[in-house]
Every structure is written in C-alpha cells, then in structure tokens.
Design a protein around this motif. Structure first.
Motif, PDB file in Angstrom:
ATOM      1  N   ALA A 738      -9.345 -46.891-117.221  1.00 23.05           N
ATOM      2  CA  ALA A 738      -9.023 -46.252-115.949  1.00 23.05           C
ATOM      3  C   ALA A 738      -7.601 -45.678-115.977  1.00 23.05           C
ATOM      4  CB  ALA A 738      -9.164 -47.264-114.819  1.00 23.05           C
ATOM      5  N   TYR A 739      -7.365 -44.759-115.078  1.00 23.84           N
ATOM      6  CA  TYR A 739      -6.029 -44.152-114.942  1.00 23.84           C
ATOM      7  C   TYR A 739      -5.048 -45.189-114.412  1.00 23.84           C
ATOM      8  CZ  TYR A 739      -2.292 -41.053-113.412  1.00 23.84           C
ATOM      9  OH  TYR A 739      -1.073 -40.446-113.224  1.00 23.84           O
ATOM     10  N   ASN A 740      -3.866 -45.228-115.015  1.00 20.33           N
ATOM     11  CA  ASN A 740      -2.810 -46.171-114.640  1.00 20.33           C
ATOM     12  C   ASN A 740      -1.659 -45.398-114.016  1.00 20.33           C
ATOM     13  OD1 ASN A 740      -0.873 -48.132-114.408  1.00 20.33           O
ATOM     14  ND2 ASN A 740      -0.940 -48.787-116.557  1.00 20.33           N
ATOM     15  N   PRO A 741      -1.488 -45.473-112.685  1.00 25.34           N
ATOM     16  CA  PRO A 741      -0.398 -44.712-112.037  1.00 25.34           C
ATOM     17  C   PRO A 741       0.973 -45.086-112.565  1.00 25.34           C
ATOM     18  CG  PRO A 741      -1.961 -45.578-110.419  1.00 25.34           C
ATOM     19  CD  PRO A 741      -2.285 -46.235-111.720  1.00 25.34           C
ATOM     20  N   ALA A 742       1.133 -46.311-113.026  1.00 29.17           N
ATOM     21  CA  ALA A 742       2.459 -46.743-113.480  1.00 29.17           C
ATOM     22  C   ALA A 742       2.897 -45.997-114.736  1.00 29.17           C
ATOM     23  CB  ALA A 742       2.443 -48.249-113.745  1.00 29.17           C
ATOM     24  N   THR A 743       1.948 -45.702-115.611  1.00 30.70           N
ATOM     25  CA  THR A 743       2.291 -45.008-116.861  1.00 30.70           C
ATOM     26  C   THR A 743       1.904 -43.537-116.851  1.00 30.70           C
ATOM     27  OG1 THR A 743       0.159 -45.584-117.847  1.00 30.70           O
ATOM     28  CG2 THR A 743       1.961 -47.152-118.137  1.00 30.70           C
ATOM     29  N   GLY A 744       1.051 -43.150-115.890  1.00 31.88           N
ATOM     30  CA  GLY A 744       0.562 -41.777-115.874  1.00 31.88           C
ATOM     31  C   GLY A 744      -0.428 -41.491-116.978  1.00 31.88           C
ATOM     32  N   GLU A 745      -0.978 -42.525-117.575  1.00 32.01           N
ATOM     33  CA  GLU A 745      -1.943 -42.385-118.661  1.00 32.01           C
ATOM     34  C   GLU A 745      -3.225 -43.148-118.325  1.00 32.01           C
ATOM     35  OE1 GLU A 745      -1.552 -40.536-121.225  1.00 32.01           O
ATOM     36  OE2 GLU A 745       0.602 -40.113-121.259  1.00 32.01           O
ATOM     37  N   PHE A 746      -4.280 -42.877-119.103  1.00 31.16           N
ATOM     38  CA  PHE A 746      -5.536 -43.608-118.947  1.00 31.16           C
ATOM     39  C   PHE A 746      -5.493 -44.835-119.867  1.00 31.16           C
ATOM     40  CE2 PHE A 746      -6.588 -39.459-117.337  1.00 31.16           C
ATOM     41  CZ  PHE A 746      -7.480 -39.712-116.308  1.00 31.16           C
ATOM     42  N   ASP A 747      -4.660 -45.780-119.498  1.00 29.67           N
ATOM     43  CA  ASP A 747      -4.528 -47.008-120.266  1.00 29.67           C
ATOM     44  C   ASP A 747      -4.679 -48.237-119.374  1.00 29.67           C
ATOM     45  OD1 ASP A 747      -2.193 -46.866-118.845  1.00 29.67           O
ATOM     46  OD2 ASP A 747      -0.850 -46.894-120.576  1.00 29.67           O
ATOM     47  N   GLY A 748      -5.430 -48.059-118.286  1.00 27.21           N
ATOM     48  CA  GLY A 748      -5.662 -49.153-117.363  1.00 27.21           C
ATOM     49  C   GLY A 748      -6.827 -50.021-117.780  1.00 27.21           C
ATOM     50  N   ALA A 749      -7.421 -50.676-116.811  1.00 28.17           N
ATOM     51  CA  ALA A 749      -8.527 -51.592-117.079  1.00 28.17           C
ATOM     52  C   ALA A 749      -9.747 -50.829-117.598  1.00 28.17           C
ATOM     53  CB  ALA A 749      -8.889 -52.357-115.814  1.00 28.17           C
ATOM     54  N   TRP A 750     -10.499 -51.499-118.470  1.00 30.71           N
ATOM     55  CA  TRP A 750     -11.734 -50.901-118.988  1.00 30.71           C
ATOM     56  C   TRP A 750     -12.806 -50.931-117.910  1.00 30.71           C
ATOM     57  CZ3 TRP A 750     -12.191 -48.346-123.496  1.00 30.71           C
ATOM     58  CH2 TRP A 750     -11.172 -48.527-124.437  1.00 30.71           C
ATOM     59  N   GLN A 751     -13.595 -49.841-117.842  1.00 28.39           N
ATOM     60  CA  GLN A 751     -14.654 -49.740-116.852  1.00 28.39           C
ATOM     61  C   GLN A 751     -15.855 -49.033-117.479  1.00 28.39           C
ATOM     62  OE1 GLN A 751     -12.784 -47.574-113.668  1.00 28.39           O
ATOM     63  NE2 GLN A 751     -12.642 -45.658-114.817  1.00 28.39           N
ATOM     64  N   ASN A 752     -17.023 -49.353-116.941  1.00 29.14           N
ATOM     65  CA  ASN A 752     -18.258 -48.764-117.464  1.00 29.14           C
ATOM     66  C   ASN A 752     -18.311 -47.275-117.172  1.00 29.14           C
ATOM     67  OD1 ASN A 752     -19.137 -51.262-118.379  1.00 29.14           O
ATOM     68  ND2 ASN A 752     -20.187 -51.726-116.447  1.00 29.14           N
ATOM     69  N   PHE A 753     -18.938 -46.545-118.092  1.00 24.29           N
ATOM     70  CA  PHE A 753     -19.042 -45.102-117.949  1.00 24.29           C
ATOM     71  C   PHE A 753     -20.345 -44.647-118.603  1.00 24.29           C
ATOM     72  CE2 PHE A 753     -18.270 -40.644-118.829  1.00 24.29           C
ATOM     73  CZ  PHE A 753     -17.563 -40.224-117.708  1.00 24.29           C
ATOM     74  N   ALA A 754     -21.003 -43.632-118.028  1.00 23.97           N
ATOM     75  CA  ALA A 754     -22.235 -43.059-118.585  1.00 23.97           C
ATOM     76  C   ALA A 754     -21.961 -41.617-118.999  1.00 23.97           C
ATOM     77  CB  ALA A 754     -23.367 -43.114-117.577  1.00 23.97           C
ATOM     78  N   PHE A 755     -22.076 -41.355-120.287  1.00 23.95           N
ATOM     79  CA  PHE A 755     -21.920 -39.999-120.822  1.00 23.95           C
ATOM     80  C   PHE A 755     -23.289 -39.327-120.725  1.00 23.95           C
ATOM     81  CE2 PHE A 755     -19.231 -43.068-122.933  1.00 23.95           C
ATOM     82  CZ  PHE A 755     -17.961 -42.540-122.730  1.00 23.95           C
ATOM     83  N   THR A 756     -23.420 -38.318-119.872  1.00 25.52           N
ATOM     84  CA  THR A 756     -24.734 -37.832-119.434  1.00 25.52           C
ATOM     85  C   THR A 756     -24.999 -36.393-119.865  1.00 25.52           C
ATOM     86  OG1 THR A 756     -24.623 -39.284-117.506  1.00 25.52           O
ATOM     87  CG2 THR A 756     -26.226 -37.504-117.431  1.00 25.52           C
ATOM     88  N   GLN A 757     -26.228 -36.140-120.299  1.00 22.39           N
ATOM     89  CA  GLN A 757     -26.754 -34.794-120.476  1.00 22.39           C
ATOM     90  C   GLN A 757     -27.825 -34.574-119.420  1.00 22.39           C
ATOM     91  OE1 GLN A 757     -26.353 -31.867-122.434  1.00 22.39           O
ATOM     92  NE2 GLN A 757     -27.831 -31.237-120.894  1.00 22.39           N
ATOM     93  N   LYS A 758     -27.605 -33.593-118.557  1.00 18.94           N
ATOM     94  CA  LYS A 758     -28.553 -33.316-117.479  1.00 18.94           C
ATOM     95  C   LYS A 758     -29.885 -32.819-118.048  1.00 18.94           C
ATOM     96  CE  LYS A 758     -25.885 -30.413-115.366  1.00 18.94           C
ATOM     97  NZ  LYS A 758     -25.384 -29.460-114.350  1.00 18.94           N
TER      98      LYS A 758
END
Length: 816
Positions: A738-758
């Motif tokens: 997830a996005y981390n406002p403190a660093t301005g990078e995507f180095d926050g907590a891990w979260q589920n994600f679905a990479f989708t083809q419609k």
C-alpha cells in the motif's frame, strides 16, 4: 485416378524422387474423373480405416456414422474392382450396406446380407465376380473421412463415455495452424497460460500434463512440446478429464497426436505462405507407393520457416523434417517406421512484462519485450518411432508401439523482472543461462478384439506400457542490477557456456504399468466399460552433479479403476456416464529437504452427458456435465534448497473441486458448411482456502467457434470462413504494498490485489479461392478488430503477455 505413367511409378520407389515428380504431376496425373474399375488393394483392418482408404482412392465423400463402423473388421480385398464391388466385399458378413449416391458413399444399417457372398479375389489383378454389380462412373469430390478414434480402443466418439475434441487436418489447413500451441488455442475448453520459455494448458481449471503419440504410451508434456510443428501430424484430439485407463490419471486431460502415415497412391502437397512480421514459410508433403505392389509406402514432410515477431526485435528460424515408411508384408501385418527432426532458433525471445508496484498497468506498447536484444534460444528435437499392427484372428489384433524422443535446449539471455517504482521507473535486470539435455523412451503393447457371448458382441483390450525419462539440467540465474523499464539499456552479452553452473542435476525416472478394459453389452443398446490401470514399478533418481549427492525414490501405486456406460437412445443419440479415478504421482515434491516424497494426489472425475451423430454421421454433438474432486495435492509451505531439482517443502493437503458444462458441435452441417463450436462453463473451488477459485486464469465462460462455408453455388471455387474466441474475465490473485504517506512510496502494508483481464472477443476471417484443380489461394486474418488484451495475466513483477495484434497470412497451396 488414372494409373500412373510407368516413369512416375518407377520414380515413386524413392522418397526424394517423389518430390521431383511434382513438376510432372499436373500434366501426368491430374484427372477429372476416376475409372469405373480400379486397382484396389486393402489389408484386413478396422472397417473405418478401409472405408476411409476406399473414399480416398475414389475421390468420394464418405457419409457414415462413426458408431456403425466401430468394432468391425473389414477383410482384405485385392483386384480390379469398382467402388460398389469393393464396398460389397468390405461389408460382407456385417449388418451394413452401402451405396454410391453422386459424390457420396453412404453407409447404413440393413438386414443381414445373404449367406452366399461372392468370394474375394486375393490375387492382384483378379477379375471381378461374374454377378458383380454394374460399374459406377465416379466423379471427383472432396473426401470427408471418418475421424480416427483418439483412444487405443477401436471405438467412435459416440461410444466413448468422456469428452473428446478432435481437430481435423481440414481445420488445421483452414485456420493455418502451425504449431501444437496454435492447435491448443483453438481446442474446446482449453486455456493457455503463456510462460517465459514454454506454455501450460488447462482444462476445467486443471493442468493438462500428459501427451500421447500414435496410441502409444503416455508421457509428461515437456518444455518443447508446445512448439512442435503441426505439419507432421494429421489429427489432434484432446480428452478432457482423467484418462484412468491408458496411463494419464491426472484430471486435466490428455493431448493425443496422430502422425501422418504413408498413403498408397502418389500425393503431393506444396504450401507457400507469407504473413505479417516478415513471416515466410514453405511446406512440402509427399507420399506414395515405393514398389509395384504398393505394399511399401513412404511419406516425407519438410518445413522451412523464417520470421520476425510482433514483439521487437525478435527473430526466429525453423527447420523440420519428417519421414515415415509403411510396409505391409501381408494383408494381416503392417509395420510403420518414422522419424522427425526439428530445429528452432530465436533471438530476443519474448520475456514477460511487469507492472507498477501498486499493480497498475504500465501500458507498454504491444511490441515490447523485456528480454535483451542479444539473447537467444536454440532447441533441437529428434524422434524415432515404430509401430506394428498384427491381425491375430478375425476381430483380434496386436498393437505394438515404441518411441524415442531426445532433445536439447541452449539458452543465453537477460531480462527485466520486478515491479516498477513510480519515482525511479526502475526494475531489475537478471542474467539467465540454461543447458538442458533429455530423452524419453515409450513402449506400449496391447491386444484387443471382440467376442460373442449371450447373444451380444463384447470388446476387450489388455496391455502393458513403460515410460523412461532422463534429464540433465544446468542453469545460472542471477541478478545483474537496476535499469529503467521504459528506456532499457541491457547488460552486455554473456559468454556461453559460462565458466561454471550454479546448478547441475540429473533426473531419471521410470514407470511401468498394466492396463485393461472390458466393454460388455449385456443387453441391446447398452455398453458397460469396466477397466483400470496398475502401475507396478515407479521410481525416480535425482543426482546433484555439483556435489554428487543423490536421492532415490520409489512408490507402490494402487490399482486405478474406471467405469463407464453408454446407452443408445436412438440411431443418432446416446447417453453416457463415467467415473475415472485420479492418481497423480508427486515424487518430485518433498516434505522436507531430505524427503520423503509426497504420496500421490487422488480424487475422482465424474461425467454424465449425451452424444449425437447427426446428418448421417457428418456432425458430432455432445453435452457433458462434469464434477472433479482432487485431494492430497501438494501445497507450498516454504522454500528450502534441496541440492537437486526436487521441490521443497510441501504438504499433501490440497483439496480442489471443479464443476461445469462442456458443449460441442463438430463436423459438417451440409455439403458446403464445416462447423466447430465449443463452449465451456467452469466453476472451480479451492476448498482449502474459503472456496475461492483455485485457477483464476480459467474463465467461467469460454467460447470457441470456427465456421467455413463453400460458396461455389454462387461463386465457383470461393469459400469463406470466420472464427471467434470469447471469454469472460480472468485474473491472477496476488499482493502489493500500500501507499505510505510518510515516505511517499508504495512501501506500506501488504494487501491483496487481483490483476485482471476483462472479458474479450477475438474474431478471425478467411477467404479462399481455387485457382484450378491443383492450386488454392487463401487469406487468413486474425484479431480482425486489432483488440489489445493480455493473453496471460501475471503479477506486478512478471508474467504478463500481450495477445497477438491483427495479422494477415496469405497461403498458396498446391495439391497434385
């Protein structure tokens, strides 16, 4: 056709000279009509094979339901005979009759023929019987053959209590399918997962791991099989579900490939094609008799292909040679020897694409590949095979098959992998070098036939098979450094072979089994199939060639039963059910670093459905409901190096279920309309993980259609075809930070994600025109609307592949 000129017949004694005859064939052998009486020399063999051969000789179309010929054997015939005389002899003693109606040979049931049947003249050149029917003048026509059974058992599709799809030679030519991968993309219910150097195929959500050649023993699909050239095969079929009888107890299915066989008359096909991205290809297919009595026949196929690809700057080149000899020393014996060589070289091979760190699509152009331009891949496959068919008695025969396949891969390259950082736009360069040498030897012997009991005819097959494999595998896989994913500067080319290998293993395995099946007909219209398979010897030896450590594993396998039933509802429709046990070896999955191997995965494959042979057998229809349960499958626990190519560490707790429907129409709707339509609905669940889908790349809905229309009634010689591949959405589950406002990078907590083809639909078109009796010109267009989509979805780090953009292929085909 008219008899060959003496010069042409003598020349046919050498395969290489057959190709030269092509220059004279148009003048010397082009024939508009067949004579009323011709030389016919057919051995005793299954009736379907004899009818197909007679149709080819006579240039007629065969209209016969497959179930009529199944299980029946035709006698040997030889002499100067008309088509009707030959049919009368072939069907003598059966409950079938045939007639010639225009350009059709029509076979159907009838009252048993009279007991007094004219004797068959065995001597070549014998005169026809005095009471023979009048000779029939046969006009030329396209031949529509009975499809060969995709099973070791002589049976029609309607008699098989499982789902089977056949891709015929006609369809292969119409759609300009060049590789096994092309064929699988068109097969009903099959989903392809594109990988870096090879591809996986899935049926009903489960991987298709097994392949069978020419009704022999079953082997595991290797990395090179998906790129096998289709020019050496005359038919491809896919059995969906577990094939518990003949050596493939996994639940995904089995690919069956039938090699091209020599024919008993001179036949030459030449093909030249030009396609998008500088794709040039030539094919030559020559077959015919090699001696005067036509008992020795030969076939030679050659392919040369040179092409670029839509992903730049990739280039590949292919050479394939295939040859086969068939010797029929007697009407009861047939021996086939064959061999093939295929060499492929590709530069800048297609490495997969990554995404941004949050899973967003990086929107690379479709011509992008993450591989280094200097990278290359070389593959060579050599195959030698032999088969024997020996008639033992009326209705009984011995089949023996042996095949040895060897190949080697050499790979040297670099590619980018890893999620793209939004700020730096960087990913990682990796170096890859590989050297693989392997071989597989397959042996299969079986006896099958029919016997009468209790007023009914019954069928039996018993056999023995053996599979032996050896694989030497060396690999280096190391990170090189960071690079800009949008302005790629590859590392310098590496030396090959490298000074040393990071891993070097030798894996050897063997498996021997006995199988059998009894098809009983306790009452009219009902057939019960009871059988199974017992692996009595399975072992695997893994040697780490760097430190000489060795692991040896073996296991005792249970008997895997099979049961099926087919009930004939009418002359066109049958209902069926089957239950196949799933038995998948997991010797290569370790519970700990030093073993032991996991016990086999087990389960059951249940299927009920209905099958039809419509329009006098020209159209096959099927509807199947399937329920698959798989237990004790390997589940990943942690990564620990074993020092060999075994995988560690796993636990046998996987539990999967797959349910759904297969619907298929395949054949000819009319004299001028070919149709292949397949639809699959699949709902699969991982019962170990909250009933989520265990294969999300397999869509719930998958439709594949190919239709070809002969329009000679309106425009002589013109045909038009169209195709459609459509599917609902697919996706790949994964995790991103997830996005981390403190660093301005995507180095926050891990979260589920679905990479989708419609959901998407891809259309194709074909137009063909017969320039003459010998030449045809065809234009194929794929992805007509130039739809941009991912053929395979991966993760944020790798595994994403674009589908091919719109392409054209112009083909000139000559047939002499």
């Amino acid at each position: 056709m008219s008899p060959l000129p003496p010069l042409a017949l003598v020349s046919s004694k050498r395969l290489l000279t057959l190709a030269i005859v092509c220059a004279f064939a148009q003048a010397g052998t082009a024939v508009a009509q067949s004579p009323s009486v011709q030389t016919i020399n057919l051995p005793a063999q299954p009736l379907a094979q004899s009818l197909n051969a007679l149709a080819r000789l006579s240039h007629l179309e065969l209209a016969a339901p497959q179930s009529l010929a199944a299980g029946k054997t035709a006698p040997a015939i030889s002499g100067q005979l008309s088509v009707e005389q030959a049919l009368k002899h072939l069907l003598a003693g059966s409950d079938l009759v045939a007639r010639v109606d225009g350009s059709l040979i029509i076979v159907q049931r009838a009252a048993p023929p009279p007991s007094a049947t004219p004797a068959v003249h065995e001597a070549r050149g014998a005169t026809a019987p005095v009471n023979a029917l009048p000779a029939v003048l046969v006009t030329g026509s396209k031949v529509r053959r009975l499809e060969a059974s995709p099973s070791k058992f002589d049976q029609s599709l309607r008699e098989m209590p499982q789902s089977v799809s056949i891709i015929s030679q006609e369809r292969i030519e119409q759609q300009a399918l060049k590789t096994l991968d092309d064929l699988m993309l068109q097969a009903t219910g099959i989903t392809r997962e594109q990988l870096w150097l090879n591809n996986n195929y899935y049926s009903r959500g489960l991987q298709v791991k097994d392949i069978r050649y020419d009704d022999g023993a079953t082997s595991v699909i290797s990395d090179r099989d998906n790129n096998a050239d289709a020019a050496q095969f005359e038919q491809v079929s896919i059995l969906r579900g577990a094939d518990g009888l003949f050596g493939a107890g996994d639940a995904g299915g089995v690919i069956n490939l039938r090699s091209k066989r020599p024919q008993d008359k001179l036949d030459i096909k030449a093909t030249l094609s030009l396609a998008s991205w500088n794709n040039y290809r030539t094919e030559l297919d020559v077959t015919g008799p090699l001696n005067d009595d036509r008992r020795l026949k030969g076939r030679a196929v050659a392919v040369l292909q040179d092409q670029d690809h839509f992903f730049k700057p990739s280039h590949s080149r292919r050479t394939m040679l295939y040859g086969a000899l068939q010797l029929d020393p007697s009407p009861d014996t047939s021996v086939v020897l064959g061999s093939s060589l295929q060499r492929d070289r590709q530069t800048a091979f297609n490495a997969s694409l990554m995404r941004y760190v949050d899973g967003a699509d990086a929107q690379f152009p479709r011509s992008t590949t993450m591989g280094a331009p200097w990278g290359w891949l070389e593959r060579q496959n050599i195959t030698v095979y032999a088969s024997l068919v020996q008639q033992l008695a009326p209705g009984w025969k011995l089949n023996a098959n042996a095949r040895h396949m060897s190949g080697d891969d050499k790979i040297n390259g670099a590619e980018m992998e890893g999620s793209i950082n939004y700020t730096t736009r960087q990913s990682e360069w990796w170096r890859y070098a590989d050297k693989t040498e392997g071989s597989t030897t397959l042996l299969d012997v079986n006896v099958q036939g029919s016997f009468d009991a209790l007023g009914q005819s019954h069928d039996l097959i018993v056999g023995l098979d053996r599979n032996s494999t050896i694989k030497h595998y060396k690999r280096n896989w190391v990170v090189y450094g960071s690079g800009n994913a949008f302005d790629r500067t590859p590392p310098p080319a590496w030396d090959y072979p490298p000074k040393g290998w990071d891993s070097s293993t030798r894996n050897a395995g063997t498996a021997s089994a006995v199988y059998g099946s009894l098809r009983l007909r306790p009452v009219e219209r009902l057939a019960l199939t009871l059988g199974g398979r017992k692996v009595f010897d399975e072992s695997q030896s893994i040697l780490n060639q760097l430190n000489n450590s060795r692991n040896d594993f073996s296991q005792k396998n249970n008997f895997v039963p099979y049961v099926g039933a087919v009930y004939e509802l009418s002359s066109e429709w049958s209902a069926y059910m089957s239950r196949s046990e799933i038995y998948q070896s997991q010797l290569n999955y370790f519970a700990s670093v030093n073993g032991p191997s996991l016990e086999p995965a087990t389960g059951k494959n249940t299927e009920i459905g209905i099958k039809g042979e419509l329009l006098k057998g020209r159209l096959n229809a099927s509807l199947a409901f399937f329920d698959i349960e798989k237990e004790k499958e390997a589940v990943y626990q942690s990564w620990n190096p074993t020092g060999n190519n075994a995988w560690c560490c796993y636990v046998a707790t996987g539990s999967k279920q797959s349910r759904g429907v297969d619907l298929e129409l395949n054949g000819r709707l009319g004299p001028s309309w070919d149709l292949s339509l397949g639809y699959t609905f699949n709902n699969n669940k991982n019962r170990r993980a909250d009933d989520g889908r265990f294969n999300t790349l397999t869509p719930k809905h998958l439709l594949k259609v190919w239709s070809n229309h002969e329009l000679s009634e309106w425009w002589r010689g013109f045909s038009l075809g169209w195709g459609l591949t459509a599917q609902s959405k697919s996706y790949q589950a994964g995790s991103v930070q997830a996005y981390n406002p403190a660093t301005g990078e995507f180095d926050g907590a891990w979260q589920n994600f679905a990479f989708t083809q419609k959901a998407y639909a891809i259309w194709s078109l074909r137009a063909a025109y017969e320039l003459s009796q010998q030449w045809k010109l065809a234009l194929n267009m794929n992805n007509v609307l130039d739809h941009s989509y991912y053929s395979t979805i991966g993760s944020s780090a790798y595994g994403n592949f674009y589908g091919e953009p719109r392409s054209l292929m112009l083909t000139l085909r000559g047939h002499f």
